[in-house]
Design a protein around this motif. Structure first.
Motif, PDB file in Angstrom:
ATOM      1  N   HIS A 118      -0.744   5.368  60.702  1.00 48.88           N
ATOM      2  CA  HIS A 118      -0.649   6.391  59.651  1.00 48.88           C
ATOM      3  C   HIS A 118       0.441   6.067  58.630  1.00 48.88           C
ATOM      4  O   HIS A 118       0.563   6.770  57.628  1.00 48.88           O
ATOM      5  CB  HIS A 118      -0.455   7.803  60.236  1.00 48.88           C
ATOM      6  CG  HIS A 118       0.605   7.912  61.276  1.00 48.88           C
ATOM      7  ND1 HIS A 118       0.345   8.355  62.547  1.00 48.88           N
ATOM      8  CD2 HIS A 118       1.934   7.659  61.241  1.00 48.88           C
ATOM      9  CE1 HIS A 118       1.460   8.388  63.248  1.00 48.88           C
ATOM     10  NE2 HIS A 118       2.437   7.973  62.472  1.00 48.88           N
ATOM     11  N   PRO A 121      -0.933   1.918  54.300  1.00 49.12           N
ATOM     12  CA  PRO A 121      -1.814   2.413  53.236  1.00 49.12           C
ATOM     13  C   PRO A 121      -3.278   2.073  53.506  1.00 49.12           C
ATOM     14  O   PRO A 121      -3.586   1.057  54.137  1.00 49.12           O
ATOM     15  CB  PRO A 121      -1.295   1.690  51.985  1.00 49.12           C
ATOM     16  CG  PRO A 121       0.117   1.340  52.309  1.00 49.12           C
ATOM     17  CD  PRO A 121       0.146   1.049  53.770  1.00 49.12           C
ATOM     18  N   ARG A 122      -4.155   2.927  53.028  1.00 51.79           N
ATOM     19  CA  ARG A 122      -5.584   2.746  53.260  1.00 51.79           C
ATOM     20  C   ARG A 122      -6.059   1.349  52.846  1.00 51.79           C
ATOM     21  O   ARG A 122      -6.832   0.708  53.559  1.00 51.79           O
ATOM     22  CB  ARG A 122      -6.379   3.802  52.480  1.00 51.79           C
ATOM     23  CG  ARG A 122      -7.896   3.690  52.638  1.00 51.79           C
ATOM     24  CD  ARG A 122      -8.584   4.620  51.649  1.00 51.79           C
ATOM     25  NE  ARG A 122      -8.278   6.002  51.930  1.00 51.79           N
ATOM     26  CZ  ARG A 122      -9.004   6.789  52.715  1.00 51.79           C
ATOM     27  NH1 ARG A 122     -10.089   6.314  53.300  1.00 51.79           N
ATOM     28  NH2 ARG A 122      -8.672   8.054  52.924  1.00 51.79           N
ATOM     29  N   ARG A 125      -5.427  -1.231  55.546  1.00 50.48           N
ATOM     30  CA  ARG A 125      -5.843  -0.963  56.928  1.00 50.48           C
ATOM     31  C   ARG A 125      -6.814  -2.029  57.448  1.00 50.48           C
ATOM     32  O   ARG A 125      -6.633  -2.570  58.538  1.00 50.48           O
ATOM     33  CB  ARG A 125      -6.504   0.406  57.025  1.00 50.48           C
ATOM     34  CG  ARG A 125      -5.585   1.596  56.868  1.00 50.48           C
ATOM     35  CD  ARG A 125      -4.846   1.890  58.167  1.00 50.48           C
ATOM     36  NE  ARG A 125      -4.199   3.172  58.088  1.00 50.48           N
ATOM     37  CZ  ARG A 125      -4.689   4.306  58.589  1.00 50.48           C
ATOM     38  NH1 ARG A 125      -5.864   4.310  59.191  1.00 50.48           N
ATOM     39  NH2 ARG A 125      -4.011   5.429  58.489  1.00 50.48           N
ATOM     40  N   THR A 189      -0.800   8.139  55.497  1.00 50.95           N
ATOM     41  CA  THR A 189      -2.202   7.814  55.248  1.00 50.95           C
ATOM     42  C   THR A 189      -3.002   8.262  56.468  1.00 50.95           C
ATOM     43  O   THR A 189      -2.964   7.602  57.509  1.00 50.95           O
ATOM     44  CB  THR A 189      -2.400   6.307  55.017  1.00 50.95           C
ATOM     45  OG1 THR A 189      -1.611   5.906  53.892  1.00 50.95           O
ATOM     46  CG2 THR A 189      -3.862   5.992  54.750  1.00 50.95           C
TER      47      THR A 189
END
Length: 225
Positions: A118, A121-122, A125, A189
């Motif tokens: 989390h 950052p997206r 990922r 995130t």
């Protein structure tokens, strides 16, 4: 995980926070240990992403005296704390400052990333998962556990409030609780569970299974084919 989250003032109190914030924290470590041991040999080598603080490293090292570990974390302050935490097992643990692309190539008999994703950052990922996948032996397990709940409203706000409420002291300042809810909503995130599972499959993992759920936290085990 980024240095902005875990500088000196945060590292100093880190060991106190996860047991208070994460439901079943000790049991989570026991489950991770058990699931890794299903595939990892007695002299296995384990990759730990987000190793700063050293809590999961300590738990795994105590449970499996034949395992060796490479722990990766970008925060020098958190790694300093990890070295103190795992001092009794230092001969089996190598700590590396950096992100997943700084990790040794392996191959590893298993990997963990607990309370870490989390903070990623997206847009990073999938690449992070792919880096882990590349470093694992065929058949090895990846254990993930972090915050994940529905991202539609009103469910998202409700889960954020539950997360903050669980960790709050009975006499907590309402203003601080509001700040905590805002920080979770804007600085972390958080993906919906179905998106987490889909991303694991996109990275090449198979047999993705939920093994842990505690309020807003979820944990998955997945395997490299």
């Amino acid at each position: 995980m980024t240095n902005t989250f875990f500088q000196k003032e945060h590292a100093a109190s880190y060991a106190e926070r996860p047991p208070r914030q994460v439901p079943g924290f000790d049991s989570l470590h026991r489950m991770v240990s058990m699931l890794l041991a299903e595939r990892a040999p007695g002299a296995g080598r384990i990759l730990v992403l987000g190793a700063g603080g050293g809590l999961e490293l300590k738990a795994l090292a105590e449970a499996h005296p034949g395992w060796a570990f490479d722990g990766i974390d970008p925060s020098p302050d958190m790694l300093r704390l990890a070295r103190q935490t795992v001092a009794g097992h230092a001969a089996r643990i190598r700590l590396v400052e950096g992100y997943i692309d700084s990790a040794p190539d392996g191959p590893y008999d298993g990997a963990t990333a607990l309370l870490t994703f989390h903070f990623i950052p997206r847009e990073q990922r999938l690449a992070t998962l792919a880096h882990i996948h590349h470093r694992l032996k065929p058949g090895a397990a990846l254990l993930l556990a972090h915050i994940s709940f529905p991202q539609t409203e009103p469910e998202r706000s409700q889960w954020i409030a539950r997360h903050v409420g669980y960790a709050a002291a009975p006499d907590a300042d309402p203003a601080q609780l509001r700040q905590a809810r805002e920080a979770i909503a804007t600085r972390l995130t958080i993906l919906a569970p179905e998106e987490e599972e889909d991303m694991l499959r996109q990275a090449g993992f198979m047999d993705v299974s939920l093994f842990y759920a505690g309020l807003g936290f979820r944990g998955w085990v997945a395997y490299k084919p």
